[in-house]
Design an enzyme around this catalytic site. Structure first.
Site, short mmCIF file in Angstrom:
data_model
loop_
_atom_site.label_atom_id
_atom_site.label_comp_id
_atom_site.label_asym_id
_atom_site.label_seq_id
_atom_site.Cartn_x
_atom_site.Cartn_y
_atom_site.Cartn_z
N GLU A 21 0.82 -1.21 0.00
CA GLU A 21 0.00 0.00 0.00
C GLU A 21 0.86 1.26 0.00
O GLU A 21 1.96 1.26 0.53
CB GLU A 21 -0.83 -0.06 1.28
CG GLU A 21 -1.86 0.99 1.41
CD GLU A 21 -2.06 1.34 2.88
OE1 GLU A 21 -2.25 0.45 3.72
OE2 GLU A 21 -1.99 2.53 3.18
N LYS A 82 -4.55 11.31 -0.87
CA LYS A 82 -4.93 10.01 -0.30
C LYS A 82 -6.24 9.58 -0.94
O LYS A 82 -7.24 10.27 -0.80
CB LYS A 82 -5.09 10.14 1.22
CG LYS A 82 -5.74 8.94 1.91
CD LYS A 82 -5.92 9.18 3.41
CE LYS A 82 -6.88 8.18 4.03
NZ LYS A 82 -7.12 8.44 5.46
N VAL A 102 -6.11 1.08 1.67
CA VAL A 102 -6.37 -0.37 1.57
C VAL A 102 -7.48 -0.62 0.55
O VAL A 102 -7.39 -1.54 -0.27
CB VAL A 102 -6.73 -0.95 2.95
CG1 VAL A 102 -7.26 -2.37 2.83
CG2 VAL A 102 -5.52 -0.92 3.87
N ASP A 132 -18.71 7.28 10.38
CA ASP A 132 -17.46 7.24 9.62
C ASP A 132 -16.96 5.80 9.59
O ASP A 132 -16.28 5.35 10.48
CB ASP A 132 -16.43 8.18 10.26
CG ASP A 132 -15.15 8.28 9.42
OD1 ASP A 132 -14.99 7.46 8.49
OD2 ASP A 132 -14.33 9.16 9.70
N SER A 134 -14.80 3.31 7.31
CA SER A 134 -13.85 3.34 6.20
C SER A 134 -14.37 2.54 5.01
O SER A 134 -14.95 1.46 5.18
CB SER A 134 -12.52 2.76 6.64
OG SER A 134 -11.66 2.64 5.53
N ALA A 135 -14.12 3.06 3.82
CA ALA A 135 -14.45 2.32 2.60
C ALA A 135 -13.59 1.06 2.46
O ALA A 135 -13.88 0.21 1.61
CB ALA A 135 -14.27 3.22 1.38
N ASP A 136 -12.58 0.94 3.31
CA ASP A 136 -11.80 -0.32 3.32
C ASP A 136 -12.72 -1.50 3.60
O ASP A 136 -12.53 -2.59 3.04
CB ASP A 136 -10.73 -0.30 4.41
CG ASP A 136 -9.59 0.65 4.12
OD1 ASP A 136 -9.58 1.28 3.04
OD2 ASP A 136 -8.70 0.78 4.99
N LYS A 153 -6.64 -0.04 12.35
CA LYS A 153 -5.93 1.09 12.95
C LYS A 153 -6.39 1.28 14.38
O LYS A 153 -7.58 1.24 14.66
CB LYS A 153 -6.24 2.38 12.17
CG LYS A 153 -5.79 2.34 10.75
CD LYS A 153 -5.92 3.69 10.11
CE LYS A 153 -7.36 4.05 9.78
NZ LYS A 153 -7.43 5.22 8.88
N1 PSU Z 1 -3.29 2.26 9.16
C1 PSU Z 1 -2.26 2.98 9.62
N2 PSU Z 1 -1.89 4.10 8.94
C2 PSU Z 1 -2.57 4.50 7.83
C3 PSU Z 1 -3.66 3.72 7.35
C4 PSU Z 1 -3.97 2.62 8.06
O1 PSU Z 1 -1.66 2.65 10.63
O2 PSU Z 1 -2.20 5.52 7.25
C5 PSU Z 1 -4.42 4.14 6.12
C6 PSU Z 1 -4.66 2.96 5.21
O3 PSU Z 1 -4.31 3.35 3.91
C7 PSU Z 1 -6.15 2.71 5.29
C8 PSU Z 1 -6.65 4.12 5.47
O4 PSU Z 1 -6.65 2.12 4.14
O5 PSU Z 1 -5.72 4.65 6.42
C9 PSU Z 1 -8.09 4.20 5.90
O6 PSU Z 1 -8.45 5.53 5.89
P1 PSU Z 1 -9.97 6.00 6.07
O7 PSU Z 1 -10.29 5.69 7.51
O8 PSU Z 1 -9.94 7.48 5.78
O9 PSU Z 1 -10.77 5.18 5.11
MN MN Z 2 -12.76 7.31 7.67
#
Ligand code: PSU
Ligand code: MN
Length: 297
Positions: A21, A82, A102, A132, A134-136, A153
């Site tokens: 990633e 991002k 991700v 909120d 994540s789209a992950d 995370k």
């Molecule tokens: N975990 C970490 N650091 C990060 C991320 C995850 O320790 O920077 C990143 C990954 O790329 C993950 C993203 O896919 O944060 C998710 O972000 P969001 O919650 O905005 O979807």
């Molecule tokens: Mn988010």
């Protein structure tokens, strides 16, 4: 989609490729550790018998496998965006330079034919703001790939994230552990669906998933190496201080993780940063071993 030659050859011959990633490089770790780590992760994948494909977007092109200059750009340039799934059309349409989360990395890696992807932590359900998500998570629910990580995370609501994965059919394996790791800590009090000890077992489970034609990801969760683990209580303290600060500054959405990570690294005198790097390296190694075993199968 643009493959570097090494990745294209490796995909054609066998499938000895591990996707890596890029958001963690551009937005997760500070310079110069981000540059060093990105290079180290590639080296570790190679040492374990696979070819690394770090994924990012340059000039709107999906790049699968980067050269050193591109990795340096991710690590140093300030205007790297991002991107998650929702941003893909913008990235391509406007020919942007982007680091993939991700979700976006899984999307691109799967379409490139890559089966294994290593990262640090996935996104999930946020604390105190459960809209909120994540789209992950939906990406993992709909992409038949293997993601090697150390859980979600730490800044997230881990029990809610665990429930989400279960409801949506993402198989969670514990690599040498009975509990889903909590990123910097080896324990979370949350269960995994099955404990596995070897890369071979993961490869067999993934093969069965494919034979069953299931379209969900398999999440291989690997605890941070013991010597880098941070005591959960100590961590909770610095995390809650950082969360309060983020709230005061009204930091939301995709800005929140980078902010919290840098705050925690400062407050822990670099311990969280060292743990983050250690788990990334360990996960890359295990991902490469899984790729090797898939090819034996
Ligand atoms: N975990 C970490 N650091 C990060 C991320 C995850 O320790 O920077 C990143 C990954 O790329 C993950 C993203 O896919 O944060 C998710 O972000 P969001 O919650 O905005 O979807
Ligand atoms: Mn988010």
């Amino acid at each position: 989609m643009k493959f570097n030659k090494e990745v294209a050859d490796a995909l054609q011959a066998k499938n000895l490729v591990v996707a890596l990633e890029s958001t963690v490089i551009a937005h997760g770790l500070p310079f110069p550790q981000n540059f060093e780590t990105a290079q180290n992760l590639e080296k570790i994948v190679r040492e374990n018998g696979a070819i690394p494909a770090t994924i990012a977007v340059f000039d709107g092109e999906f790049c699968v496998g980067l050269n050193e200059n591109q990795i340096e750009r991710l690590a140093t340039e300030k205007d790297i965006r991002k991107i998650s799934r929702r941003d893909l059309p913008i990235a391509v349409g406007k020919k942007l330079n982007c680091a993939t989360t991700v979700a976006a990395t899984s999307f691109i890696a799967h379409r490139a034919g890559i089966k294994v992807f290593a990262t640090g932590g996935i996104g999930g359900v946020h604390r105190g703001y459960s809209q909120d998500v994540s789209a992950d998570l939906p990406e993992l629910a709909n992409t038949p790939i293997i993601v090697v990580c150390s859980g979600a995370k730490i800044v997230l609501d881990l029990p809610a994230t665990r429930e989400w994965l279960e409801t949506n059919g993402v198989c969670v394996l514990g690599y040498g552990c009975d509990e889903m790791p909590a990123f910097y800590s080896r324990k979370s009090g949350l269960t995994v669906d099955e404990r596995v000890e070897t890369a071979k077992e993961v490869a067999e489970i993934a093969q069965a998933r494919d034979e069953l034609n299931l379209q969900n990801a398999i999440l291989v969760t690997v605890p941070v190496p013991k010597e880098f683990e941070i005591d959960a209580k100590e961590l909770e303290e610095i995390l809650s201080e950082s969360l309060v600060l983020a709230d005061e500054k009204e930091i939301r959405g995709k800005e929140i993780t980078p902010f919290l990570l840098s705050q925690m690294s400062e407050k822990s005198e670099g311990k969280t940063l060292a743990a983050n790097i250690a788990l990334l390296e360990n996960n890359a190694e295990i991902a490469a071993q899984i790729a090797v075993n898939i090819n034996k199968g």
